[in-house]
Design a protein around this motif. Structure first.
Motif, PDB file in Angstrom:
ATOM      1  N   GLY A   1       0.815  -1.221   0.000  1.00 23.85           N
ATOM      2  CA  GLY A   1       0.000   0.000   0.000  1.00 23.85           C
ATOM      3  C   GLY A   1       0.841   1.260   0.000  1.00 23.85           C
ATOM      4  O   GLY A   1       0.493   2.256  -0.654  1.00 23.85           O
ATOM      5  N   GLU A   2       1.957   1.235   0.714  1.00 19.08           N
ATOM      6  CA  GLU A   2       2.850   2.399   0.694  1.00 19.08           C
ATOM      7  C   GLU A   2       3.499   2.556  -0.680  1.00 19.08           C
ATOM      8  O   GLU A   2       3.732   3.671  -1.140  1.00 19.08           O
ATOM      9  CB  GLU A   2       3.906   2.307   1.799  1.00 19.08           C
ATOM     10  CG  GLU A   2       3.355   2.482   3.203  1.00 19.08           C
ATOM     11  CD  GLU A   2       2.699   3.829   3.477  1.00 19.08           C
ATOM     12  OE1 GLU A   2       3.007   4.831   2.786  1.00 19.08           O
ATOM     13  OE2 GLU A   2       1.857   3.889   4.394  1.00 19.08           O
ATOM     14  N   GLY A   3       3.755   1.433  -1.343  1.00 16.41           N
ATOM     15  CA  GLY A   3       4.251   1.509  -2.715  1.00 16.41           C
ATOM     16  C   GLY A   3       3.211   2.117  -3.642  1.00 16.41           C
ATOM     17  O   GLY A   3       3.525   2.949  -4.496  1.00 16.41           O
ATOM     18  N   GLU A   4       1.949   1.717  -3.456  1.00 19.45           N
ATOM     19  CA  GLU A   4       0.866   2.260  -4.276  1.00 19.45           C
ATOM     20  C   GLU A   4       0.690   3.760  -4.047  1.00 19.45           C
ATOM     21  O   GLU A   4       0.583   4.531  -5.013  1.00 19.45           O
ATOM     22  CB  GLU A   4      -0.454   1.542  -3.959  1.00 19.45           C
ATOM     23  CG  GLU A   4      -0.514   0.120  -4.447  1.00 19.45           C
ATOM     24  CD  GLU A   4      -1.732  -0.631  -3.938  1.00 19.45           C
ATOM     25  OE1 GLU A   4      -2.412  -1.266  -4.750  1.00 19.45           O
ATOM     26  OE2 GLU A   4      -2.000  -0.584  -2.710  1.00 19.45           O
ATOM     27  N   ILE A   5       0.652   4.173  -2.790  1.00 19.69           N
ATOM     28  CA  ILE A   5       0.439   5.602  -2.514  1.00 19.69           C
ATOM     29  C   ILE A   5       1.633   6.416  -2.999  1.00 19.69           C
ATOM     30  O   ILE A   5       1.473   7.548  -3.479  1.00 19.69           O
ATOM     31  CB  ILE A   5       0.114   5.859  -1.019  1.00 19.69           C
ATOM     32  CG1 ILE A   5      -0.556   7.221  -0.801  1.00 19.69           C
ATOM     33  CG2 ILE A   5       1.335   5.764  -0.135  1.00 19.69           C
ATOM     34  CD1 ILE A   5      -1.965   7.302  -1.246  1.00 19.69           C
ATOM     35  N   SER A   6       2.829   5.848  -2.927  1.00 18.33           N
ATOM     36  CA  SER A   6       4.014   6.552  -3.431  1.00 18.33           C
ATOM     37  C   SER A   6       3.932   6.741  -4.935  1.00 18.33           C
ATOM     38  O   SER A   6       4.231   7.821  -5.453  1.00 18.33           O
ATOM     39  CB  SER A   6       5.285   5.783  -3.065  1.00 18.33           C
ATOM     40  OG  SER A   6       5.484   5.789  -1.666  1.00 18.33           O
TER      41      SER A   6
END
Length: 177
Positions: free
Chosen positions: A79-84
């Motif tokens: 999810g942090e990869g997606e938001i980044s």
């Protein structure tokens, strides 16, 4: 920040951004006091690491959390990869944001490449709170769906990966039972 829990899933658009943010914070075990704390923690390889919370991070973390609320990406590594990916494509406005989101993008590409790529593609035509210029408190008073529309996000957010928060489908009884 990655956590071990059930994903929250999409947040209904009729809620105020403030109510949605508070739901997101409570679900993830976060507090607003962490925004200005001198350090922040990050779990990595079974350990929790503490880092200084520089002013550059303090200025953006509250908007970053609202981005999670708006699009629906979780706070795990994927999810942090997606938001980044989403924040990079929609618009950063400081060196810190470009740097931290590039690190997040690389993390996302290593743990969930398809989801990260999908997030990048989904960001086309959108914008971030970093670029929009809306006053933070004014954004909190808006309905979630209205802020999504303002930033070019679909009314229900962007989450496409299945989440544990969604009820499991069930089979209807057959007519012969």
């Amino acid at each position: 920040m990655p956590t071990a829990h059930r994903p929250l899933g999409p947040i209904p658009g009729h809620l105020s951004v403030r109510a949605a943010r508070d739901l997101y914070l409570a679900h993830n075990g976060f507090t607003m006091t962490e925004y200005s704390a001198p350090t922040f923690s990050f779990p990595l390889l079974g350990r929790t690491l503490s880092f200084p919370n520089p002013p550059a991070r303090q200025r953006v973390i509250s908007r970053h959390d609202i981005h999670h609320v708006l699009v629906g990406y979780d706070t795990d590594y994927a999810g942090e990869g997606e938001i980044s990916a989403w924040e990079l494509r929609c618009g950063c406005n400081t060196f810190f944001l470009y740097f931290i989101n590039l690190l997040g993008l690389l993390l996302g590409l290593s743990v969930a490449p398809r989801r990260t790529w999908r997030a990048w593609r989904s960001a086309r035509g959108g914008t971030t709170l970093y670029r929009d210029g809306i006053d933070y408190d004014a954004a909190l008073d808006m309905r979630l769906v209205d802020l999504r529309r303002r930033l070019g996000i679909p009314d229900d957010g962007l989450v496409t990966a299945p989440t544990l928060a969604a009820p499991a489908p069930h089979s209807a009884p057959s007519p012969s039972s």
